[in-house]
Motif scaffolding. Structure first.
Motif, PDB file in Angstrom:
ATOM      1  N   LYS A   1      28.839  37.225  11.149  1.00 51.13           N
ATOM      2  CA  LYS A   1      28.938  36.403  12.370  1.00 51.13           C
ATOM      3  C   LYS A   1      28.376  35.007  12.125  1.00 51.13           C
ATOM      4  O   LYS A   1      28.781  34.045  12.758  1.00 51.13           O
ATOM      5  N   MET A   2      27.418  34.915  11.212  1.00 53.67           N
ATOM      6  CA  MET A   2      26.787  33.630  10.874  1.00 53.67           C
ATOM      7  C   MET A   2      27.556  32.909   9.763  1.00 53.67           C
ATOM      8  O   MET A   2      27.060  31.940   9.195  1.00 53.67           O
ATOM      9  N   ASN A   3      28.724  33.426   9.428  1.00 51.71           N
ATOM     10  CA  ASN A   3      29.557  32.859   8.361  1.00 51.71           C
ATOM     11  C   ASN A   3      28.919  32.906   6.981  1.00 51.71           C
ATOM     12  O   ASN A   3      29.194  32.060   6.141  1.00 51.71           O
ATOM     13  N   LEU A   4      28.057  33.893   6.768  1.00 52.88           N
ATOM     14  CA  LEU A   4      27.534  34.109   5.425  1.00 52.88           C
ATOM     15  C   LEU A   4      28.536  34.985   4.684  1.00 52.88           C
ATOM     16  O   LEU A   4      29.165  35.861   5.276  1.00 52.88           O
ATOM     17  N   PHE A   5      28.686  34.740   3.410  1.00 51.94           N
ATOM     18  CA  PHE A   5      29.614  35.499   2.582  1.00 51.94           C
ATOM     19  C   PHE A   5      28.851  36.668   1.970  1.00 51.94           C
ATOM     20  O   PHE A   5      27.986  36.474   1.118  1.00 51.94           O
ATOM     21  N   CYS A   6      29.119  37.881   2.437  1.00 55.20           N
ATOM     22  CA  CYS A   6      28.341  39.056   2.035  1.00 55.20           C
ATOM     23  C   CYS A   6      29.206  40.096   1.359  1.00 55.20           C
ATOM     24  O   CYS A   6      30.324  40.363   1.798  1.00 55.20           O
ATOM     25  N   LYS A   7      28.655  40.675   0.303  1.00 54.95           N
ATOM     26  CA  LYS A   7      29.314  41.820  -0.333  1.00 54.95           C
ATOM     27  C   LYS A   7      28.306  42.955  -0.385  1.00 54.95           C
ATOM     28  O   LYS A   7      27.169  42.756  -0.816  1.00 54.95           O
ATOM     29  N   ALA A   8      28.752  44.143   0.032  1.00 53.89           N
ATOM     30  CA  ALA A   8      27.881  45.320   0.005  1.00 53.89           C
ATOM     31  C   ALA A   8      28.110  46.087  -1.288  1.00 53.89           C
ATOM     32  O   ALA A   8      29.203  46.038  -1.861  1.00 53.89           O
ATOM     33  N   GLN A   9      27.064  46.801  -1.723  1.00 49.74           N
ATOM     34  CA  GLN A   9      27.151  47.657  -2.915  1.00 49.74           C
ATOM     35  C   GLN A   9      27.769  46.882  -4.072  1.00 49.74           C
ATOM     36  O   GLN A   9      28.755  47.286  -4.663  1.00 49.74           O
ATOM     37  N   PHE A  10      27.157  45.740  -4.352  1.00 44.18           N
ATOM     38  CA  PHE A  10      27.705  44.805  -5.326  1.00 44.18           C
ATOM     39  C   PHE A  10      27.090  45.017  -6.707  1.00 44.18           C
ATOM     40  O   PHE A  10      25.869  44.956  -6.857  1.00 44.18           O
ATOM     41  N   PRO A  11      27.925  45.284  -7.729  1.00 42.17           N
ATOM     42  CA  PRO A  11      27.369  45.485  -9.074  1.00 42.17           C
ATOM     43  C   PRO A  11      26.949  44.162  -9.712  1.00 42.17           C
ATOM     44  O   PRO A  11      27.704  43.194  -9.684  1.00 42.17           O
ATOM     45  N   ILE A  12      25.741  44.139 -10.251  1.00 39.83           N
ATOM     46  CA  ILE A  12      25.217  42.944 -10.908  1.00 39.83           C
ATOM     47  C   ILE A  12      24.873  43.314 -12.345  1.00 39.83           C
ATOM     48  O   ILE A  12      24.213  44.329 -12.591  1.00 39.83           O
TER      49      ILE A  12
ATOM     50  N   PHE B   1      20.759  42.257 -18.133  1.00 42.96           N
ATOM     51  CA  PHE B   1      20.646  41.804 -19.515  1.00 42.96           C
ATOM     52  C   PHE B   1      19.320  42.202 -20.137  1.00 42.96           C
ATOM     53  O   PHE B   1      18.304  42.283 -19.454  1.00 42.96           O
ATOM     54  N   TYR B   2      19.358  42.422 -21.438  1.00 42.68           N
ATOM     55  CA  TYR B   2      18.152  42.593 -22.240  1.00 42.68           C
ATOM     56  C   TYR B   2      18.295  41.571 -23.357  1.00 42.68           C
ATOM     57  O   TYR B   2      19.230  41.658 -24.158  1.00 42.68           O
ATOM     58  N   ASN B   3      17.392  40.575 -23.374  1.00 40.12           N
ATOM     59  CA  ASN B   3      17.593  39.396 -24.206  1.00 40.12           C
ATOM     60  C   ASN B   3      18.986  38.865 -23.869  1.00 40.12           C
ATOM     61  O   ASN B   3      19.288  38.696 -22.707  1.00 40.12           O
ATOM     62  N   GLU B   4      19.835  38.637 -24.869  1.00 43.68           N
ATOM     63  CA  GLU B   4      21.149  38.113 -24.488  1.00 43.68           C
ATOM     64  C   GLU B   4      22.192  39.219 -24.341  1.00 43.68           C
ATOM     65  O   GLU B   4      23.355  38.948 -24.124  1.00 43.68           O
ATOM     66  N   PHE B   5      21.745  40.480 -24.452  1.00 47.32           N
ATOM     67  CA  PHE B   5      22.701  41.596 -24.430  1.00 47.32           C
ATOM     68  C   PHE B   5      22.873  42.169 -23.032  1.00 47.32           C
ATOM     69  O   PHE B   5      21.889  42.427 -22.342  1.00 47.32           O
ATOM     70  N   GLU B   6      24.143  42.376 -22.665  1.00 45.03           N
ATOM     71  CA  GLU B   6      24.403  43.050 -21.401  1.00 45.03           C
ATOM     72  C   GLU B   6      24.171  44.538 -21.630  1.00 45.03           C
ATOM     73  O   GLU B   6      24.758  45.136 -22.528  1.00 45.03           O
ATOM     74  N   ILE B   7      23.276  45.137 -20.851  1.00 46.35           N
ATOM     75  CA  ILE B   7      22.911  46.537 -21.088  1.00 46.35           C
ATOM     76  C   ILE B   7      23.318  47.458 -19.948  1.00 46.35           C
ATOM     77  O   ILE B   7      23.027  48.648 -19.969  1.00 46.35           O
ATOM     78  N   GLY B   8      23.973  46.921 -18.940  1.00 48.86           N
ATOM     79  CA  GLY B   8      24.403  47.772 -17.836  1.00 48.86           C
ATOM     80  C   GLY B   8      24.504  46.966 -16.568  1.00 48.86           C
ATOM     81  O   GLY B   8      24.604  45.745 -16.598  1.00 48.86           O
ATOM     82  N   PHE B   9      24.483  47.671 -15.453  1.00 48.20           N
ATOM     83  CA  PHE B   9      24.524  46.967 -14.176  1.00 48.20           C
ATOM     84  C   PHE B   9      23.744  47.769 -13.151  1.00 48.20           C
ATOM     85  O   PHE B   9      23.432  48.939 -13.361  1.00 48.20           O
ATOM     86  N   TYR B  10      23.381  47.113 -12.076  1.00 43.88           N
ATOM     87  CA  TYR B  10      22.753  47.827 -10.977  1.00 43.88           C
ATOM     88  C   TYR B  10      23.504  47.409  -9.731  1.00 43.88           C
ATOM     89  O   TYR B  10      24.171  46.376  -9.698  1.00 43.88           O
ATOM     90  N   ILE B  11      23.443  48.245  -8.715  1.00 45.74           N
ATOM     91  CA  ILE B  11      24.196  47.986  -7.491  1.00 45.74           C
ATOM     92  C   ILE B  11      23.251  47.412  -6.437  1.00 45.74           C
ATOM     93  O   ILE B  11      22.326  48.098  -5.991  1.00 45.74           O
ATOM     94  N   ALA B  12      23.474  46.163  -6.061  1.00 46.26           N
ATOM     95  CA  ALA B  12      22.677  45.552  -4.992  1.00 46.26           C
ATOM     96  C   ALA B  12      23.176  46.092  -3.660  1.00 46.26           C
ATOM     97  O   ALA B  12      24.378  46.269  -3.477  1.00 46.26           O
ATOM     98  N   ASP B  13      22.268  46.342  -2.725  1.00 46.75           N
ATOM     99  CA  ASP B  13      22.696  46.774  -1.388  1.00 46.75           C
ATOM    100  C   ASP B  13      23.659  45.732  -0.822  1.00 46.75           C
ATOM    101  O   ASP B  13      24.768  46.049  -0.413  1.00 46.75           O
ATOM    102  N   ILE B  14      23.191  44.479  -0.811  1.00 46.39           N
ATOM    103  CA  ILE B  14      24.020  43.372  -0.315  1.00 46.39           C
ATOM    104  C   ILE B  14      23.715  42.144  -1.163  1.00 46.39           C
ATOM    105  O   ILE B  14      22.557  41.914  -1.525  1.00 46.39           O
ATOM    106  N   ILE B  15      24.742  41.377  -1.469  1.00 51.37           N
ATOM    107  CA  ILE B  15      24.512  40.063  -2.059  1.00 51.37           C
ATOM    108  C   ILE B  15      25.119  39.037  -1.108  1.00 51.37           C
ATOM    109  O   ILE B  15      26.214  39.225  -0.589  1.00 51.37           O
ATOM    110  N   VAL B  16      24.362  37.988  -0.825  1.00 47.91           N
ATOM    111  CA  VAL B  16      24.774  36.969   0.144  1.00 47.91           C
ATOM    112  C   VAL B  16      25.076  35.664  -0.589  1.00 47.91           C
ATOM    113  O   VAL B  16      24.251  35.195  -1.380  1.00 47.91           O
ATOM    114  N   ASN B  17      26.245  35.111  -0.314  1.00 49.48           N
ATOM    115  CA  ASN B  17      26.681  33.849  -0.918  1.00 49.48           C
ATOM    116  C   ASN B  17      26.491  33.840  -2.435  1.00 49.48           C
ATOM    117  O   ASN B  17      26.231  32.788  -3.022  1.00 49.48           O
TER     118      ASN B  17
END
Length: 138
Positions: free
Chosen positions: A46-57, A60-76
């Motif tokens: 309603k506030m025009n924020l851009f929200c995604k639920a259950q968003f995978p992020i 990294f470990y050093n420069e290596f991508e080692i997996g992802f975690y799911i954020a409840d919500i990510i805004v903008n």
């Protein structure tokens, strides 16, 4: 400059906190986290924020991508929100959020707790302290 970190995305976090209080005041205490998460999404959109639920992020470990975690919500795409429905915010909740910020490219996060009393914590972990993708000299 450390001072500015306190204000990083503060326009967004203050809107999120306003949405949080709207939801808390309307629903009160005692629902499951999912209920609060869904209500928050309605308020923030309603506030025009851009929200995604259950968003995978990516994590990294050093420069290596080692997996992802799911954020409840990510805004903008720049603020992580962790929704809790616990007695109160405990050290583990804060540590969890700090770790998400350290291990991802997101710098600002909020833990929003829908407990017996309304409480939230804002965390900032500035990119200058992260070594996500920089190769270190061997």
């Amino acid at each position: 400059e450390i001072m500015s970190d306190n204000y990083l995305h503060s326009d967004i976090t203050s809107q999120v906190i306003k949405a949080y209080y709207n939801v808390y005041n309307r629903l009160g205490y005692g629902f499951l986290e999912k209920v609060y998460e869904n209500a928050l999404l309605i308020e923030m959109r309603k506030m025009n924020l851009f929200c995604k639920a259950q968003f995978p992020i990516k994590v990294f470990y050093n420069e290596f991508e080692i997996g992802f975690y799911i954020a409840d919500i990510i805004v903008n795409e720049c603020v992580i929100i962790e929704v809790k429905a616990a007695e109160s915010i405990c050290e583990e909740h804060e540590a969890q959020l700090t770790n998400y910020l350290k291990a991802t490219e997101v710098e600002v996060g909020l833990v929003l707790n829908f407990g017996k009393k309304a409480e939230f914590k804002r965390k900032v972990f500035s990119s200058e302290f992260k070594n996500l993708k920089k190769s270190s000299p061997s």
